[in-house]
Design an enzyme around this catalytic site. Sequence first.
Site, PDB file in Angstrom:
ATOM      1  N   CYS A 176       0.791  -1.224   0.000  1.00  0.00           N
ATOM      2  CA  CYS A 176       0.000   0.000   0.000  1.00  0.00           C
ATOM      3  C   CYS A 176       0.832   1.287   0.000  1.00  0.00           C
ATOM      4  CB  CYS A 176      -0.928  -0.019   1.202  1.00  0.00           C
ATOM      5  SG  CYS A 176      -1.789  -1.600   1.399  1.00  0.00           S
ATOM      6  N   HIS A 187      -3.898   6.399   0.343  1.00  0.00           N
ATOM      7  CA  HIS A 187      -4.155   5.029  -0.079  1.00  0.00           C
ATOM      8  C   HIS A 187      -5.605   4.714   0.236  1.00  0.00           C
ATOM      9  CE1 HIS A 187      -4.248   0.742  -0.262  1.00  0.00           C
ATOM     10  NE2 HIS A 187      -4.299   0.607   1.053  1.00  0.00           N
ATOM     11  N   ASN A 198      -9.988  -1.471  -2.796  1.00  0.00           N
ATOM     12  CA  ASN A 198      -8.612  -1.232  -2.373  1.00  0.00           C
ATOM     13  C   ASN A 198      -7.679  -1.993  -3.317  1.00  0.00           C
ATOM     14  OD1 ASN A 198      -6.071  -1.464  -1.147  1.00  0.00           O
ATOM     15  ND2 ASN A 198      -6.899  -1.593   0.921  1.00  0.00           N
TER      16      ASN A 198
END
Length: 322
Positions: free
Chosen positions: A113, A246, A276
């Site tokens: 991430c 993120h 995500n």
Amino acid sequence: MKVKISRISYHLPDRVEGEEELKSDNPDWDMPKIIAKTGIHKRRIASEGETAVDLAYEAANKLFSTNPQREEIDLLILVTQSPDYVLPPSACILQNRLGLSQNCMAFDVNLGCSGFVYALSIAGGLIESGAAHKSLILCADTYSKYIAKTDRTCRPLFSDGAAAVLVEAAAADCVGPFDFGTDGAGYDRLIVKNSGARDVGLARGALEMRGSEVFLFTMRVVPPCINKLLDRAGLTFEDIDLFVFHQASRLVIENLVRTMSLDESKVYTNLESIGNTVSASIPIALKDAEMQKRLKEGDTVMLVGFGVGLSWGATLIKWCAA
């Protein structure tokens, strides 16, 4: 750094997975409650034979369709935790598939991430040193291949996708400063066990995430990271035109906004219909923000990545992508 992000493209798999599929596989799941926390209604899922390398290839080709100077690329960085093989580096496979020059550095960065911010720092440093002149950063992952269908923590969150980012020299400072950090004591908070050289011969495990601990880690490290970055740059919150975090989840981003008293109108999110996408989430969000006219030439944008490792990284950019 006298470098700039000059172009971004991205590619998502064709398959869209919504709450109906999750509920069908897991009738006991309370989908309204899950969606209230994640903010994610749909995810993109790679097909059985589709890998992160394939997604990265498609994202890069979209970029080259609008800027066909692929022969000028002399640095290729692939950020992935879903490589085709343990070795060789998947970046080397992509150098060949994309028809890039053999006078091109190509290597993988095994980060999740926070990976895009790290790769941007590496690319900028190599360009400023004269070792490279034009860099292609590819961020791609297929976490879905590591996730069990019954995993209520991971499955509603993670999505497959890839982004391609062109980084090149600029006349003025357009990237930086940076702030990075690592808390390796939390390495097992996000992990796929039996997937490397340890415990060889055992069946590969599924992705495991201790969600509450990752959340607490994020809330502990991200606010100080942002404050340090602003101090380093001599700026205030009011000087930032857009925050691109993120895209972890609605819960994470809303708590960062609340904890730091950020102006919600300056915080961009696109996770609702994308999910995500790990290292690709920040460049995908930048591209969507550009297409939605949320960015204009010269805007100051803060990028903040955090997660698996446990690691984090943040930087500032001046927006000038075409």
